[in-house]
Design a protein around this motif. Structure first.
Motif, PDB file in Angstrom:
ATOM      1  N   THR A   1      15.960  75.868  18.019  1.00  0.00           N
ATOM      2  CA  THR A   1      17.209  74.833  17.056  1.00  0.00           C
ATOM      3  C   THR A   1      16.344  74.990  15.687  1.00  0.00           C
ATOM      4  O   THR A   1      15.139  74.280  15.510  1.00  0.00           O
ATOM      5  CB  THR A   1      16.304  72.817  17.991  1.00  0.00           C
ATOM      6  OG1 THR A   1      17.546  72.703  16.995  1.00  0.00           O
ATOM      7  CG2 THR A   1      15.337  72.335  17.744  1.00  0.00           C
TER       8      THR A   1
ATOM      9  N   ALA B   1      17.048  71.364  14.660  1.00  0.00           N
ATOM     10  CA  ALA B   1      17.173  69.619  14.343  1.00  0.00           C
ATOM     11  C   ALA B   1      15.896  69.405  15.373  1.00  0.00           C
ATOM     12  O   ALA B   1      16.475  68.306  16.187  1.00  0.00           O
ATOM     13  CB  ALA B   1      17.628  69.354  14.796  1.00  0.00           C
TER      14      ALA B   1
ATOM     15  N   THR C   1      13.867  75.986  12.881  1.00  0.00           N
ATOM     16  CA  THR C   1      14.949  76.342  11.335  1.00  0.00           C
ATOM     17  C   THR C   1      14.582  77.020   9.693  1.00  0.00           C
ATOM     18  O   THR C   1      15.518  77.215   8.795  1.00  0.00           O
ATOM     19  CB  THR C   1      14.080  74.637  10.001  1.00  0.00           C
ATOM     20  OG1 THR C   1      14.543  73.567  11.679  1.00  0.00           O
ATOM     21  CG2 THR C   1      14.379  74.187   9.203  1.00  0.00           C
TER      22      THR C   1
END
Length: 134
Positions: free
Chosen positions: A28, A30, A74
């Motif tokens: 992810t 996030a 990320t």
């Protein structure tokens, strides 16, 4: 991803064996929002394996059992996605069979602390992981 409220079908009949799911993992962008989200929806708690910019990863725990991993991707892997790992007895032999049957190798077999893993795709391009369950 999809979820359902269990009724008569309770989910997997087998787990952690040859030919069955052995792990689920979210990559992810996030990460800091994902942990509290899954905690509030599913009641997960976490064991953090790394919390640096180079490696940020937590394992989700339910009733003392690890059920999934969440990786901060990320810096290297847009977009966010889930991976499923299926158990095999011999990762290298399974990769050879995938190629023989028209699939492709996405991530070459490699040793990890959790067994030998590889990323593969079926002939139509659906990707998944395989991992030794020895």
């Amino acid at each position: 991803m999809g979820i359902w409220q269990a009724d008569q079908h309770r989910g997997y009949g087998a787990w952690g064996e040859h030919g069955t799911p052995v792990w689920h993992e979210q990559f992810t962008r996030a990460y800091t929002a994902s942990l509290p989200f899954y905690e509030s929806v599913f009641g997960w708690t976490y064991e953090v394996l790394g919390d640096t910019d180079e490696f940020r990863y937590a394992q989700a725990i339910v009733d003392g059992d690890m059920v999934a991993g969440i990786m901060d991707a990320t810096a290297f892997l847009p977009p966010s996605h889930w991976r499923v790992y299926f158990g095999v007895d011999d990762t290298d032999a399974a990769v050879a069979k995938v190629i023989e049957l028209g699939g492709t190798v996405v991530d070459q077999p490699e040793d990890s602390p959790f067994g030998r893993v590889a990323g593969i795709a079926d002939p139509l391009g659906a990707r998944f992981q395989i991992a030794s369950v020895n």
